[in-house]
Design a protein around this motif. Structure first.
Motif, mmCIF file in Angstrom:
data_model
loop_
_atom_site.group_PDB
_atom_site.id
_atom_site.type_symbol
_atom_site.label_atom_id
_atom_site.label_comp_id
_atom_site.label_asym_id
_atom_site.label_seq_id
_atom_site.Cartn_x
_atom_site.Cartn_y
_atom_site.Cartn_z
ATOM 1 N N GLU A 35 0.828 -1.214 0.000
ATOM 2 C CA GLU A 35 0.000 0.000 0.000
ATOM 3 C C GLU A 35 0.861 1.262 0.000
ATOM 4 O O GLU A 35 0.488 2.291 -0.574
ATOM 5 N N LEU A 38 1.954 1.720 -3.650
ATOM 6 C CA LEU A 38 0.861 2.240 -4.481
ATOM 7 C C LEU A 38 0.644 3.729 -4.223
ATOM 8 O O LEU A 38 0.379 4.497 -5.155
ATOM 9 N N ARG A 42 1.081 6.744 -6.913
ATOM 10 C CA ARG A 42 -0.003 7.697 -7.166
ATOM 11 C C ARG A 42 0.508 9.136 -7.070
ATOM 12 O O ARG A 42 0.220 9.971 -7.946
#
Length: 230
Positions: A35, A38, A42
């Motif tokens: 996570e 990610l 982003r």
């Protein structure tokens, strides 16, 4: 765990990739949480999109600059072009075309400034010195570690600096060493030697660190820093 790292990551993802399962950052080595990766991807992509919009506006600004523009708007434009070049060096994907366009626009601005200073030898020399320093700066920025180190919001925390340097490939390592002065290099050498001892005591394989430590000591000696006898 095999994490989905990008082939051409941005600065945030790049630093997570440095840290992932790297004994120099933590012992035992730690995995980067998926996570966290990610989220870094982003944010890097959002920065890229913002840059692309700002870059287009900057090119339009340069095109609309009147030939008789005074020094202030010309200098302001040059500063923005240089800032965008620095930013482009740390972005994801291939930014070669954008950087080439920015470099060409900076050259145009420099020719304009040369016309402004006329026959003033002092001002001419100052512009020549600035151009030489910029050339070195741009060369160093070709190495991702340098781009990440010099970014105003660098993902490399102070405690990550020495592990990042020791983990770098040879071109990145050599370029990054040029960024630091003697006192900074002395701190890095001390931290690297302490890290080497700590990992050795814990049974980690640190054989690959020895050439880097010797290189750092030599760079420090060449910079006029204090000698280290190990």
């Amino acid at each position: 765990m095999d994490l989905p790292f990008n082939h051409r990551p941005g600065r945030r993802e790049r630093h997570l990739r440095r840290r992932h399962m790297n004994a120099l950052f933590a012992w035992p080595p730690e995995e980067v949480p998926p996570e966290q990766l990610l989220e870094a991807q982003r944010l890097d992509h959002e920065e890229l999109e913002a840059f692309q919009a700002s870059f287009r506006q900057l090119v339009e600004r340069a095109a609309d600059l009147p030939p008789d523009a005074g020094s202030d708007p010309v200098l302001e434009l040059k500063a923005d072009l240089e800032r965008h070049y620095d930013q482009a060096s740390g972005l994801p994907e291939d930014q070669t075309e954008a950087k080439q366009a920015l470099a060409k626009l900076i050259e145009v601005i420099m020719r304009t400034l040369l016309r402004h200073v006329g026959d003033d030898p002092t001002a001419q020399q100052e512009l020549a010195d600035e151009a030489a320093a910029r050339e070195i700066h741009f060369r160093l920025l070709e190495q991702p570690l340098v781009a990440d180190l010099l970014h105003p919001e660098s993902p490399i925390r102070p405690q990550d600096l020495t592990p990042s340097l020791l983990s770098a490939d040879d071109p990145e390592f050599a370029a990054a060493c040029e960024v630091f002065d003697g006192p900074q290099l002395a701190v890095i050498v001390d931290e690297a030697e302490a890290l080497h001892r700590r990992l050795s005591e814990r049974g980690a394989d640190v054989g690959d660190l020895r050439p880097r430590l010797e290189h750092l000591r030599q760079v420090l000696a060449d910079a006029g820093g204090p000698g280290h006898s190990h």
